[in-house]
Design a protein around this motif. Structure first.
Motif, PDB file in Angstrom:
ATOM      1  N   LEU A 327       0.800  -1.228   0.000  1.00  0.00           N
ATOM      2  CA  LEU A 327       0.000   0.000   0.000  1.00  0.00           C
ATOM      3  C   LEU A 327       0.830   1.275   0.000  1.00  0.00           C
ATOM      4  CD1 LEU A 327      -3.056   0.647   0.040  1.00  0.00           C
ATOM      5  CD2 LEU A 327      -2.881   0.864   2.526  1.00  0.00           C
ATOM      6  N   HIS A 328       2.093   1.186   0.392  1.00  0.00           N
ATOM      7  CA  HIS A 328       2.859   2.403   0.676  1.00  0.00           C
ATOM      8  C   HIS A 328       2.888   3.392  -0.487  1.00  0.00           C
ATOM      9  CE1 HIS A 328       5.835  -0.050  -1.460  1.00  0.00           C
ATOM     10  NE2 HIS A 328       6.485   1.070  -1.721  1.00  0.00           N
ATOM     11  N   GLU A 329       3.055   2.897  -1.724  1.00  0.00           N
ATOM     12  CA  GLU A 329       3.175   3.826  -2.849  1.00  0.00           C
ATOM     13  C   GLU A 329       1.825   4.377  -3.315  1.00  0.00           C
ATOM     14  OE1 GLU A 329       3.436   0.318  -6.286  1.00  0.00           O
ATOM     15  OE2 GLU A 329       4.951   1.890  -6.180  1.00  0.00           O
ATOM     16  N   HIS A 330       0.739   3.871  -2.742  1.00  0.00           N
ATOM     17  CA  HIS A 330      -0.593   4.333  -3.133  1.00  0.00           C
ATOM     18  C   HIS A 330      -1.233   5.236  -2.070  1.00  0.00           C
ATOM     19  CE1 HIS A 330      -0.432   1.322  -6.342  1.00  0.00           C
ATOM     20  NE2 HIS A 330      -0.024   0.469  -5.425  1.00  0.00           N
ATOM     21  N   VAL A 331      -0.600   5.352  -0.915  1.00  0.00           N
ATOM     22  CA  VAL A 331      -1.210   6.077   0.205  1.00  0.00           C
ATOM     23  C   VAL A 331      -1.514   7.526  -0.174  1.00  0.00           C
ATOM     24  CG1 VAL A 331      -0.807   6.979   2.527  1.00  0.00           C
ATOM     25  CG2 VAL A 331      -0.269   4.594   2.011  1.00  0.00           C
ATOM     26  N   GLU A 332      -0.536   8.232  -0.719  1.00  0.00           N
ATOM     27  CA  GLU A 332      -0.741   9.652  -1.032  1.00  0.00           C
ATOM     28  C   GLU A 332      -1.859   9.842  -2.065  1.00  0.00           C
ATOM     29  OE1 GLU A 332       0.453  12.004   0.613  1.00  0.00           O
ATOM     30  OE2 GLU A 332       2.043  10.980   1.728  1.00  0.00           O
ATOM     31  N   THR A 333      -1.875   9.003  -3.090  1.00  0.00           N
ATOM     32  CA  THR A 333      -2.907   9.114  -4.131  1.00  0.00           C
ATOM     33  C   THR A 333      -4.290   8.828  -3.560  1.00  0.00           C
ATOM     34  OG1 THR A 333      -1.322   8.424  -5.826  1.00  0.00           O
ATOM     35  CG2 THR A 333      -3.655   8.264  -6.376  1.00  0.00           C
ATOM     36  N   LEU A 334      -4.398   7.748  -2.795  1.00  0.00           N
ATOM     37  CA  LEU A 334      -5.691   7.387  -2.213  1.00  0.00           C
ATOM     38  C   LEU A 334      -6.170   8.461  -1.238  1.00  0.00           C
ATOM     39  CD1 LEU A 334      -5.153   3.568  -1.579  1.00  0.00           C
ATOM     40  CD2 LEU A 334      -6.726   4.591  -3.227  1.00  0.00           C
ATOM     41  N   TYR A 335      -5.264   8.968  -0.413  1.00  0.00           N
ATOM     42  CA  TYR A 335      -5.643  10.006   0.551  1.00  0.00           C
ATOM     43  C   TYR A 335      -6.123  11.273  -0.162  1.00  0.00           C
ATOM     44  CZ  TYR A 335      -4.214   7.880   4.996  1.00  0.00           C
ATOM     45  OH  TYR A 335      -4.148   7.108   6.124  1.00  0.00           O
ATOM     46  N   MET A 336      -5.432  11.638  -1.234  1.00  0.00           N
ATOM     47  CA  MET A 336      -5.832  12.831  -1.979  1.00  0.00           C
ATOM     48  C   MET A 336      -7.214  12.628  -2.615  1.00  0.00           C
ATOM     49  SD  MET A 336      -3.829  14.757  -5.108  1.00  0.00           S
ATOM     50  CE  MET A 336      -2.379  14.961  -4.063  1.00  0.00           C
ATOM     51  N   ASP A 337      -7.436  11.439  -3.202  1.00  0.00           N
ATOM     52  CA  ASP A 337      -8.738  11.161  -3.822  1.00  0.00           C
ATOM     53  C   ASP A 337      -9.860  11.179  -2.786  1.00  0.00           C
ATOM     54  OD1 ASP A 337      -7.509  10.929  -6.240  1.00  0.00           O
ATOM     55  OD2 ASP A 337      -7.537   8.735  -6.307  1.00  0.00           O
ATOM     56  N   ILE A 338      -9.595  10.612  -1.613  1.00  0.00           N
ATOM     57  CA  ILE A 338     -10.609  10.589  -0.552  1.00  0.00           C
ATOM     58  C   ILE A 338     -10.912  12.007  -0.079  1.00  0.00           C
ATOM     59  CG2 ILE A 338     -11.068   9.863   1.827  1.00  0.00           C
ATOM     60  CD1 ILE A 338      -9.391   7.323   1.201  1.00  0.00           C
ATOM     61  N   ARG A 339      -9.877  12.804   0.101  1.00  0.00           N
ATOM     62  CA  ARG A 339     -10.072  14.180   0.569  1.00  0.00           C
ATOM     63  C   ARG A 339     -10.855  14.994  -0.467  1.00  0.00           C
ATOM     64  NH1 ARG A 339      -8.089  17.542   4.427  1.00  0.00           N
ATOM     65  NH2 ARG A 339      -8.012  19.753   3.910  1.00  0.00           N
ATOM     66  N   HIS A 340     -10.507  14.841  -1.731  1.00  0.00           N
ATOM     67  CA  HIS A 340     -11.217  15.575  -2.783  1.00  0.00           C
ATOM     68  C   HIS A 340     -12.680  15.152  -2.853  1.00  0.00           C
ATOM     69  CE1 HIS A 340      -7.326  16.695  -5.177  1.00  0.00           C
ATOM     70  NE2 HIS A 340      -7.456  17.349  -4.037  1.00  0.00           N
ATOM     71  N   LYS A 341     -12.945  13.857  -2.712  1.00  0.00           N
ATOM     72  CA  LYS A 341     -14.338  13.404  -2.708  1.00  0.00           C
ATOM     73  C   LYS A 341     -15.100  13.993  -1.536  1.00  0.00           C
ATOM     74  CE  LYS A 341     -15.986   9.524  -3.707  1.00  0.00           C
ATOM     75  NZ  LYS A 341     -16.358   8.098  -3.678  1.00  0.00           N
ATOM     76  N   ALA A 342     -14.450  14.090  -0.390  1.00  0.00           N
ATOM     77  CA  ALA A 342     -15.091  14.668   0.794  1.00  0.00           C
ATOM     78  C   ALA A 342     -15.431  16.143   0.558  1.00  0.00           C
ATOM     79  CB  ALA A 342     -14.172  14.522   2.005  1.00  0.00           C
ATOM     80  N   ILE A 343     -14.499  16.880  -0.036  1.00  0.00           N
ATOM     81  CA  ILE A 343     -14.739  18.300  -0.321  1.00  0.00           C
ATOM     82  C   ILE A 343     -15.889  18.464  -1.309  1.00  0.00           C
ATOM     83  CG2 ILE A 343     -13.740  20.354  -1.414  1.00  0.00           C
ATOM     84  CD1 ILE A 343     -11.033  19.515  -0.225  1.00  0.00           C
ATOM     85  N   ILE A 344     -15.901  17.649  -2.351  1.00  0.00           N
ATOM     86  CA  ILE A 344     -16.968  17.728  -3.357  1.00  0.00           C
ATOM     87  C   ILE A 344     -18.322  17.430  -2.726  1.00  0.00           C
ATOM     88  CG2 ILE A 344     -17.871  16.652  -5.453  1.00  0.00           C
ATOM     89  CD1 ILE A 344     -14.893  16.193  -6.263  1.00  0.00           C
ATOM     90  N   GLN A 345     -18.387  16.362  -1.917  1.00  0.00           N
ATOM     91  CA  GLN A 345     -19.659  15.992  -1.295  1.00  0.00           C
ATOM     92  C   GLN A 345     -20.118  17.046  -0.289  1.00  0.00           C
ATOM     93  OE1 GLN A 345     -19.804  12.001   0.267  1.00  0.00           O
ATOM     94  NE2 GLN A 345     -19.033  11.084  -1.612  1.00  0.00           N
ATOM     95  N   TYR A 346     -19.175  17.706   0.371  1.00  0.00           N
ATOM     96  CA  TYR A 346     -19.531  18.743   1.343  1.00  0.00           C
ATOM     97  C   TYR A 346     -20.208  19.930   0.651  1.00  0.00           C
ATOM     98  CZ  TYR A 346     -18.965  22.030   5.246  1.00  0.00           C
ATOM     99  OH  TYR A 346     -19.200  22.922   6.260  1.00  0.00           O
ATOM    100  N   THR A 347     -19.694  20.302  -0.528  1.00  0.00           N
ATOM    101  CA  THR A 347     -20.213  21.495  -1.211  1.00  0.00           C
ATOM    102  C   THR A 347     -21.471  21.216  -2.028  1.00  0.00           C
ATOM    103  OG1 THR A 347     -18.818  21.079  -3.157  1.00  0.00           O
ATOM    104  CG2 THR A 347     -17.879  22.422  -1.390  1.00  0.00           C
ATOM    105  N   LEU A 348     -21.722  19.972  -2.363  1.00  0.00           N
ATOM    106  CA  LEU A 348     -22.781  19.631  -3.312  1.00  0.00           C
ATOM    107  C   LEU A 348     -24.176  20.142  -2.935  1.00  0.00           C
ATOM    108  CD1 LEU A 348     -22.762  18.189  -6.020  1.00  0.00           C
ATOM    109  CD2 LEU A 348     -23.413  16.072  -4.849  1.00  0.00           C
TER     110      LEU A 348
END
Length: 443
Positions: A327-348
């Motif tokens: 998982l180590h090389e995917h952590v940053e990408t997954l975390y960024m995608d999760i955070r962006h999804k959270a921001i999008i859902q918050y504003t929707l």
């Protein structure tokens, strides 16, 4: 005989030190004082335990943890016969654990001598089987040689031997065994194209598969998709993994890993309806989540729109996840995608959002939040504009009234076209204006 899917020499060399498939530990050291190395290693068996311990030792920035991982790896190697890995670990320890954990030359010589004798015996037996043309004996002979190479860390040779058993498989059970052996070695070599290929071969066998085998294949397919960054496919495979997996695949993956990998990939790629139906309401996958309460809570927090709490759980897990070999090389990408999804859902749901309130919810500064929102707006993931002076985000909602009129007009035009086409056809039939096929020409 040619062997399908020759393993590149570079991959075989990378796997020879027990770190097959993992990138070299050239990244900055990771500090994870809360990781219990002994408890973590106890979840695994075989070469993957060694690989994970050495990966922790290379990536960890805490010397006490590094030495603990190396000590456990040193003891574990003595149960195998990989003399090169023994030399590598002894060199990494460098005398820091005392004379007991140095290079044991007597053990190396004994194992090497015994290995030469064993290899000669297996090759002679296989030659005899091939002379007698007994398919089952030849298959078992290649399997035995594959097991021998695997135990000695010669993964490329083990891969070739397991592949050669394919021509001598006579039952579905033999085919599945061949596939599972190839999948195991391919994962350690980092050859995930072979993993996906042989998962498909095993699933296509005509006989019904044992539930444990099915669960192993789902987990292996999930790993292959994760490594190739197909996070949505990986999430689907992990959430479909049966609870029968248990500790039956500890030579590759632990049930706790299924929960972590599946949850993070699902949060990064599933929409809310899929997250609800395939993760939260999935009784089977819920059993995996119960093994890792922190992951279960962050999934529930994300779905309940408690984004601050969710991101807080993620940050606590991050140091340990960066020490995970897959998982180590995917952590940053997954975390960024999760955070962006959270921001999008918050504003929707909102027409306008106060950035100060939103920054508090996401536990960040208004300045950083503005940059994130600007990036998402530029990528057309959020339809909005930012009032930087008043710190307000205004949504650009589509004109629903105009969109409805446009859809009605488009539907009407389509209906008119279809009616005209039908009237034309009816008139052609009425007046017998039909193109008839000419008969065969006479010579």
């Amino acid at each position: 005989m040619d062997v399908e899917g020759e393993v590149p020499a570079a991959a075989a060399a990378a796997a020879a030190n027990g770190l097959g498939g993992a990138e070299e530990a050239s990244a900055a050291p990771v500090s994870a004082e809360q990781l219990d190395v002994e408890a973590y290693a106890a979840q695994y068996s075989g070469r993957t335990r060694l690989a994970r311990l050495l990966f922790i030792a290379d990536r960890c920035g805490v010397e006490a943890m590094q030495l603990e991982a190396l000590r456990m790896a040193y003891d574990e190697i003595k149960r195998w016969e990989d003399v090169q890995l023994h030399r590598d670990v002894a060199a990494k320890i460098g005398g820091r654990l005392g004379p007991r954990f140095g290079l044991d030359q007597a053990w190396v010589d004994t194992v090497t001598r015994r290995a030469d004798q064993r290899k000669e015996k297996l090759e002679n037996e296989l030659n005899g089987y091939r002379t007698n043309l007994i398919k089952e004996s030849i298959r078992m002979g290649y399997n035995d040689i594959g097991d021998f190479f695997y135990a000695h860390g010669q993964l490329s040779d083990a891969f070739k031997s397991y592949i050669r058993t394919r021509d001598y498989c006579t039952t579905s059970k033999h085919i599945v065994q061949m596939c599972m052996n190839v999948i195991l070695v391919s994962i350690e070599l980092g050859q995930y194209a072979h993993v996906s290929n042989y998962v498909s071969k095993a699933e296509q066998t005509p006989d019904s598969l044992d539930p444990i085998i099915v669960a192993k294949l789902k987990a292996a397919a999930g790993l292959a998709n994760l490594e190739t960054k197909k996070y949505k496919l990986a999430a689907r495979k992990f959430v479909e993994t049966g609870i029968e997996l248990g500790n039956n695949y500890s030579e590759v993956i632990a049930p706790q890993d299924v929960a972590v990998y599946g949850a993070l990939c699902a949060l990064a790629s599933f929409d809310r309806s899929d997250l609800k139906s395939k993760v939260i309401d999935n009784i089977n996958f819920r059993n995996f989540l119960e093994l890792v309460p922190e992951v279960r809570e962050l999934v529930n927090d994300f779905y309940a729109s408690r984004y601050g709490s969710c991101l807080g759980h993620l940050e606590k897990l991050k140091p340990n996840l960066l020490l995970d070999i897959h998982l180590h090389e995917h952590v940053e990408t997954l975390y960024m995608d999760i955070r962006h999804k959270a921001i999008i859902q918050y504003t929707l749901p909102f027409i306008s959002v106060d950035l100060n309130t939103m920054a508090t919810a996401f536990k960040t500064s208004v300045t950083m939040l503005e940059k994130e929102l600007a990036a998402l707006i530029t990528e057309n993931k959020i339809q909005a504009r930012i009032d930087s002076h008043n710190k307000i985000l205004y949504a650009r909602h589509a004109d629903q009234r105009n969109a409805t009129f446009q859809r009605v007009l488009q539907t009407g035009n389509g209906f008119e076209r279809d009616v005209k086409s039908m009237l034309l056809r009816a008139n052609l039939l009425k007046h017998d204006y039909i193109q008839k096929t000419s008969g065969p020409r006479k010579m």
